[in-house]
Design an enzyme around this catalytic site. Structure first.
Site, PDB file in Angstrom:
ATOM      1  CG  ASP A  63      29.136  48.919  40.696  1.00 24.49           C
ATOM      2  OD1 ASP A  63      28.830  49.775  41.556  1.00 24.49           O
ATOM      3  OD2 ASP A  63      30.315  48.665  40.365  1.00 24.49           O
ATOM      4  CG  HIS A  91      32.341  53.026  44.593  1.00 26.20           C
ATOM      5  ND1 HIS A  91      31.818  52.384  43.506  1.00 26.20           N
ATOM      6  CD2 HIS A  91      31.300  53.270  45.420  1.00 26.20           C
ATOM      7  CE1 HIS A  91      30.511  52.250  43.658  1.00 26.20           C
ATOM      8  NE2 HIS A  91      30.164  52.788  44.814  1.00 26.20           N
ATOM      9  N   GLY A  92      36.429  51.651  44.689  1.00 23.95           N
ATOM     10  CA  GLY A  92      37.863  51.621  44.380  1.00 23.95           C
ATOM     11  C   GLY A  92      38.676  50.925  45.453  1.00 23.95           C
ATOM     12  CB  THR A 114      41.052  46.694  39.739  1.00 15.18           C
ATOM     13  OG1 THR A 114      40.097  47.561  39.127  1.00 15.18           O
ATOM     14  CG2 THR A 114      42.343  46.758  38.962  1.00 15.18           C
ATOM     15  CD  GLU A 169      30.234  58.165  42.944  1.00 14.81           C
ATOM     16  OE1 GLU A 169      30.065  56.944  42.740  1.00 14.81           O
ATOM     17  OE2 GLU A 169      31.194  58.809  42.475  1.00 14.81           O
ATOM     18  CG  HIS A 218      36.250  53.435  40.193  1.00 15.46           C
ATOM     19  ND1 HIS A 218      35.660  54.665  40.223  1.00 15.46           N
ATOM     20  CD2 HIS A 218      35.392  52.596  40.811  1.00 15.46           C
ATOM     21  CE1 HIS A 218      34.478  54.573  40.825  1.00 15.46           C
ATOM     22  NE2 HIS A 218      34.297  53.327  41.197  1.00 15.46           N
ATOM     23  CG  ASN A 247      31.538  48.885  45.403  1.00 14.43           C
ATOM     24  OD1 ASN A 247      30.962  48.631  46.457  1.00 14.43           O
ATOM     25  ND2 ASN A 247      30.916  49.350  44.346  1.00 14.43           N
TER      26      ASN A 247
END
Ligand code: 13P
Length: 291
Positions: A82, A215-216, A240, A134, A187, A237
């Site tokens: 990643d 993402h995030g 957290t 990306e 993120h 993804n």
């Protein structure tokens, strides 16, 4: 089922209207919890390790664990580097058996991002490895806790979002299998309520011609996830939320328990917590029963 190409996995998700969960798994407990969840849910899954986490777990140590988990799993699994930024991380991951690479050239200006991403694709293709690139930039705000280096003020900077027309050209010129797009996610922990540009996401899906990656994922509502999947996200993804939740649960357990706790008991509880969180995510992303 075990090892499956990420490209194939994501094309199936795109056709059938779900998103494949991609979890950053930084140790054996996470790998075990996530794989158990995928098998119970009959969900395809991507395990990933980010270059930014090499300082906690070296790639060389986690790679054999991930490869073995992928090969033994009863559901489709892919393992991904990643946010690979250095050429050495990319080539090491391929050498160690990763079958997917996310090459993150988003910090470079467009032409340099194209050049570097295309170079990674050229090597990856000869080894049957899928590549995610990306375009645009998904931020990592400093106070969002994702070890970010970005100034918090750029979170709302829509000029960093992916341009749908440029996405078409980027995919054509690089040959990537999947595209990470910026359309309002960040993120880490959201400092403000996220506002997703779903119209843009749908336009990117229609122009890019390859599955789109979000993402995030942590901190979004169930509705945000469902709408993002409906507008084109085929891989999401997530890290957290899981990393924070498992520690919160462990704290609660310690407060409630007056007994001494052995490390192996703590470890088994943690694996179960990772598993339950991953199962919840799989149901939310509609990937359950898609294996
Ligand atoms: P979160 O940690 O915000 O869920 O994002 C994970 C991610 O996008 C990893 O690439």
């Amino acid at each position: 089922m075990s090892k499956v190409s990420m490209g194939e996995m994501l094309r199936d998700a795109s056709r059938r209207g779900y998103a494949v969960p991609c979890f950053n798994a930084i140790n054996l407990d996470m790998v075990r919890g996530i794989i158990e969840a995928a098998e119970d849910e009959q969900s395809p899954v991507i395990l990933c390790h980010a270059e930014i986490h090499f300082k906690y777990t070296p790639l060389e140590q986690i790679a054999p664990i991930m490869v073995e988990a992928m090969n033994r799993a009863k559901v489709p699994v892919s393992i991904l580097l990643d946010h690979g930024k250095s050429f050495s991380a990319v080539t090491n991951a391929m050498h160690l058996g990763f079958n997917a690479i996310m090459f993150d050239g988003s910090e470079y200006e467009y032409e340099e991002n194209v050049r570097r991403t295309a170079e990674v694709v050229k090597i990856a293709k000869t080894l049957g490895v899928s590549v995610e690139g990306e375009l645009g930039y998904v931020t990592r705000p400093k106070s969002g806790g994702a070890e970010g280096e970005d100034d918090d003020s750029i979170i709302d900077d829509t000029s960093l979002y992916t341009d749908p027309e440029q996405a078409r050209e980027f995919v054509e010129r690089t040959g990537i299998d999947a595209l990470a797009a910026a359309f309002g996610t960040v993120h880490g922990v959201y400092l403000k309520k996220p506002v997703l540009d779903l119209i843009r996401l749908e336009r990117i899906r229609n122009t890019a011609g390859v599955p789109i990656v979000m993402h995030g994922g942590s901190g979004l509502s169930e509705e945000d996830f469902h709408k993002s999947i409906d507008h084109g996200a085929s891989k999401i993804n997530y890290y957290t939320g899981m990393a924070l939740k498992v520690v919160d649960r462990a704290k609660e357990r310690f407060i409630q328990s007056e007994e001494k706790t052995f490390y192996h008991e703590f470890m088994m509880n943690v694996i179960q917590d990772f598993k339950e969180d991953a199962q919840h995510i799989m149901r939310t992303f509609r990937s359950s029963n898609k294996a």
